[in-house]
Design a protein around this motif. Structure first.
Motif, PDB file in Angstrom:
ATOM      1  N   PRO A 346     118.909 -21.505  35.978  1.00 17.40           N
ATOM      2  CA  PRO A 346     118.121 -22.426  35.151  1.00 17.40           C
ATOM      3  C   PRO A 346     118.403 -23.896  35.429  1.00 17.40           C
ATOM      4  CG  PRO A 346     118.920 -20.609  33.809  1.00 17.40           C
ATOM      5  CD  PRO A 346     119.573 -20.477  35.149  1.00 17.40           C
ATOM      6  N   LEU A 347     119.638 -24.209  35.835  1.00 21.77           N
ATOM      7  CA  LEU A 347     119.956 -25.597  36.167  1.00 21.77           C
ATOM      8  C   LEU A 347     119.155 -26.053  37.378  1.00 21.77           C
ATOM      9  CD1 LEU A 347     122.410 -24.743  34.384  1.00 21.77           C
ATOM     10  CD2 LEU A 347     123.782 -26.314  35.762  1.00 21.77           C
ATOM     11  N   ILE A 348     118.990 -25.146  38.334  1.00 17.20           N
ATOM     12  CA  ILE A 348     118.246 -25.479  39.544  1.00 17.20           C
ATOM     13  C   ILE A 348     116.766 -25.630  39.224  1.00 17.20           C
ATOM     14  CG2 ILE A 348     117.822 -24.783  41.937  1.00 17.20           C
ATOM     15  CD1 ILE A 348     120.337 -22.914  41.492  1.00 17.20           C
ATOM     16  N   LYS A 349     116.280 -24.783  38.335  1.00 15.11           N
ATOM     17  CA  LYS A 349     114.872 -24.866  37.929  1.00 15.11           C
ATOM     18  C   LYS A 349     114.569 -26.165  37.204  1.00 15.11           C
ATOM     19  CE  LYS A 349     114.662 -19.840  37.394  1.00 15.11           C
ATOM     20  NZ  LYS A 349     114.556 -18.711  36.419  1.00 15.11           N
ATOM     21  N   ALA A 350     115.577 -26.745  36.562  1.00 15.24           N
ATOM     22  CA  ALA A 350     115.385 -27.995  35.817  1.00 15.24           C
ATOM     23  C   ALA A 350     115.311 -29.209  36.734  1.00 15.24           C
ATOM     24  CB  ALA A 350     116.516 -28.183  34.814  1.00 15.24           C
ATOM     25  N   CYS A 351     115.498 -28.999  38.054  1.00 13.72           N
ATOM     26  CA  CYS A 351     115.467 -30.104  39.024  1.00 13.72           C
ATOM     27  C   CYS A 351     114.319 -29.848  40.004  1.00 13.72           C
ATOM     28  CB  CYS A 351     116.789 -30.205  39.775  1.00 13.72           C
ATOM     29  SG  CYS A 351     118.250 -30.189  38.705  1.00 13.72           S
ATOM     30  N   CYS A 379     110.959 -17.332  41.417  1.00 14.63           N
ATOM     31  CA  CYS A 379     110.821 -18.719  40.943  1.00 14.63           C
ATOM     32  C   CYS A 379     110.862 -19.648  42.161  1.00 14.63           C
ATOM     33  CB  CYS A 379     111.918 -19.075  39.954  1.00 14.63           C
ATOM     34  SG  CYS A 379     111.800 -20.762  39.329  1.00 14.63           S
ATOM     35  N   PRO A 380     109.710 -20.022  42.686  1.00 13.46           N
ATOM     36  CA  PRO A 380     109.672 -20.819  43.906  1.00 13.46           C
ATOM     37  C   PRO A 380     110.286 -22.210  43.731  1.00 13.46           C
ATOM     38  CG  PRO A 380     107.524 -19.871  43.412  1.00 13.46           C
ATOM     39  CD  PRO A 380     108.372 -19.674  42.202  1.00 13.46           C
ATOM     40  N   HIS A 381     110.995 -22.638  44.784  1.00 11.66           N
ATOM     41  CA  HIS A 381     111.519 -24.003  44.857  1.00 11.66           C
ATOM     42  C   HIS A 381     110.878 -24.649  46.086  1.00 11.66           C
ATOM     43  CE1 HIS A 381     114.475 -23.235  41.722  1.00 11.66           C
ATOM     44  NE2 HIS A 381     114.759 -22.099  42.332  1.00 11.66           N
ATOM     45  N   TYR A 382     110.088 -25.675  45.867  1.00  8.27           N
ATOM     46  CA  TYR A 382     109.235 -26.197  46.921  1.00  8.27           C
ATOM     47  C   TYR A 382     109.871 -27.331  47.737  1.00  8.27           C
ATOM     48  CZ  TYR A 382     105.686 -23.541  44.419  1.00  8.27           C
ATOM     49  OH  TYR A 382     104.982 -22.537  43.803  1.00  8.27           O
ATOM     50  N   HIS A 383     111.034 -27.824  47.321  1.00  7.85           N
ATOM     51  CA  HIS A 383     111.628 -28.967  48.018  1.00  7.85           C
ATOM     52  C   HIS A 383     113.043 -28.690  48.528  1.00  7.85           C
ATOM     53  CE1 HIS A 383     108.354 -31.698  46.765  1.00  7.85           C
ATOM     54  NE2 HIS A 383     108.364 -30.998  45.639  1.00  7.85           N
ATOM     55  N   LEU A 384     113.596 -27.559  48.183  1.00  2.97           N
ATOM     56  CA  LEU A 384     114.976 -27.248  48.548  1.00  2.97           C
ATOM     57  C   LEU A 384     115.090 -26.975  50.054  1.00  2.97           C
ATOM     58  CD1 LEU A 384     117.707 -26.998  47.155  1.00  2.97           C
ATOM     59  CD2 LEU A 384     117.274 -24.555  46.890  1.00  2.97           C
ATOM     60  N   LYS A 385     115.970 -27.748  50.738  1.00  3.77           N
ATOM     61  CA  LYS A 385     116.097 -27.627  52.187  1.00  3.77           C
ATOM     62  C   LYS A 385     117.451 -27.079  52.633  1.00  3.77           C
ATOM     63  CE  LYS A 385     112.929 -31.459  53.180  1.00  3.77           C
ATOM     64  NZ  LYS A 385     112.782 -32.765  53.867  1.00  3.77           N
ATOM     65  N   VAL A 386     118.507 -27.403  51.890  1.00  2.00           N
ATOM     66  CA  VAL A 386     119.857 -26.999  52.299  1.00  2.00           C
ATOM     67  C   VAL A 386     120.577 -26.383  51.115  1.00  2.00           C
ATOM     68  CG1 VAL A 386     122.088 -27.763  53.217  1.00  2.00           C
ATOM     69  CG2 VAL A 386     119.970 -28.841  54.021  1.00  2.00           C
TER      70      VAL A 386
END
Length: 464
Positions: A346-351, A379-386
């Motif tokens: 959830p912390l990652i989803k909040a960013c 839950c897709p993350h569209y900007h996470l690269k590393v």
């Protein structure tokens, strides 16, 4: 005959000492990039070099860099106090000898790093006066003392205290002519570790050092409150750690860019710090409370580090609302019994615009028994690269976390797996045993077998 003369001339040109023909300023600049002991050794080269080292801009008295083995381990301090005092005196004599021969008018860096207590206050005060006189730009005093593990009050310790009188009454420095005294006007970087320092001393530095951009205070028993207030202050980076008596920190109307706090929960007021983009909070027992005090600047943060959390701590996602500009999130978590790490997603989803995520796992009692791997909700993350996972144990918990990012980070470029021990207080000078090295190698092989077939070709899998 003519050919021989040409050949002899060419050989002389090849053997010419071109370095010694350089101006003194350039040679001193080169010597300043060497360790202090290496610079002193050059004095034997020739008369030209005999005193060049005495004008170097960097005076780094870090005992770990000496070839004379002036070092103090905890076992030596406990078993042989006489040897400890002998080594202290050797170190003090070494510093005094070098400072007595220094001829330069200014120095860029002055660093003291050794186990010295208040019985050597007279020498330490003299060194501080020397740094004042030389218009030092970076000053570090690290008195890495050993404190016994007993319930005695702090007053029983023998930690050196930075003298406020030295700042108030510079005329006490008899070796500095009053009309030439500039104090710490040139100071840009100040680090005080295991030095007792009062709030008055720090306020003096903040108010009277027009170039001070970085301040580090570590293990000061006397520090009760810290105020960084005023738009005129040049300070950009503040790091406060293990000041157990600290009751409050106030940061208002400043140009601070980064703030790092390590220690027990304290009262934190942050107001009107528009440039603050990098915050690190660690070791607080009630991290949610400190996060709540930082919520006013969440919308501007780009880097956030949270350390020494535990899975038992209740994660309140509503505390993390507003992290719309966060680019990097670092979590250092204490884990036991192969608990699921998906509780932190959830912390990652909040960013929503997160690009780099670092998860350092500090295992307290990992179990080898297997449990069923949990598949997280999509839950897709569209900007996470590393993504970096430290302390990878090849268990169900860290494997399912790795798979979560492989499945959900749509533009993921790299996933870094680090099987090494992640605890910050793990001695960097400690030599690993053969068994520990073999265990790390085993984890590397297991991690490669576990993940290599799961990682798509577009993602670079890097196992440290």
């Amino acid at each position: 005959m003519e050919k021989k003369r040409v050949r002899r001339t060419a050989n002389c040109s090849e053997n010419k000492d071109c370095i010694s023909e350089l101006p003194d300023e350039i040679l001193v600049s080169i010597l300043s990039r060497l360790t202090l002991r290496e610079a002193v050794v050059t004095s034997v080269l020739s008369r030209r070099w005999e005193y060049l080292w005495a004008s170097i801009y960097t005076l780094d008295f870090d005992h770990r860099k000496t070839s004379g083995k002036i070092t103090l381990t905890q076992s030596i301090k406990l078993e042989c106090p006489e040897l400890t005092e002998t080594e202290r005196k050797r170190y003090v004599n070494w510093v005094n000898c070098v400072l007595g021969q220094h001829r330069g008018t200014t120095i860029d860096e002055f660093r003291i790093w050794f186990d010295l207590n208040k019985s050597y206050a007279r020498d330490i005060n003299r060194w501080i006066k020397f740094a004042m006189q030389k218009r030092v730009q970076r000053l570090e005093i690290h008195l890495s003392g050993f404190r016994p593990c007993n319930p005695w009050p702090a007053s029983c310790y023998t930690t050196y205290t930075f003298p406020y009188q030295l700042l108030l009454y510079p005329q006490l420095c008899s070796d500095i002519p009053w009309h030439t005294f500039v104090g710490f006007k040139s100071l840009k970087d100040l680090t005080l570790k295991e030095v007792n320092v009062s709030c008055e001393v720090l306020e003096y530095f903040l108010a009277n050092c027009p170039n001070l951009e970085r301040l580090v205070v570590h293990e000061s028993e006397h520090l009760k409150k810290l105020r960084v207030v005023g738009s005129s202050l040049p300070l950009k980076h503040l790091w406060v750690s293990f000041c157990i008596g600290l009751k409050s920190i106030k940061i208002c109307d400043t140009n601070l860019v980064s703030f790092k706090y390590v220690g027990p929960t304290t009262r934190l007021l942050v107001n009107n710090a528009p440039l603050l983009v990098d915050v690190s909070i660690s070791h607080g027992m009630y991290s949610n409370f400190m996060l709540r005090q930082l919520s006013s600047c969440f919308s501007q943060l780009q880097v956030l580090t949270l350390s020494k959390w535990h899975l038992q701590d209740k994660i309140k996602r509503r505390l993390f609302t507003g992290l719309k500009n966060l680019k990097k999130l670092v979590l250092e978590i204490g884990v036991k019994d192969d608990e699921s790490l998906l509780l932190f997603t959830p912390l990652i989803k909040a960013c929503p615009y997160l690009q780099i995520f670092v998860f350092k796992i500090m295992w307290t009692s990992p179990l080898n028994k297997k449990r069923r791997v949990i598949k997280a909700v999509k839950c897709p993350h569209y900007h996470l690269k590393v993504v970096e996972i430290g302390g990878y144990y090849c268990g169900s918990s860290d494997f399912e976390l790795a798979m979560y990012f492989i499945d959900n980070a749509t533009i993921l470029e790299k996933i870094i797996i680090d099987p090494r021990y992640q605890c910050k207080w793990y001695s960097i000078s400690r030599i690993e045993t053969k068994e520990e090295q073999e265990l790390e190698q085993t984890r590397r092989r297991r991690a490669r077998r576990q993940l290599e077939s799961k990682v798509p070709p577009r993602i670079n899998l890097e196992i440290l």
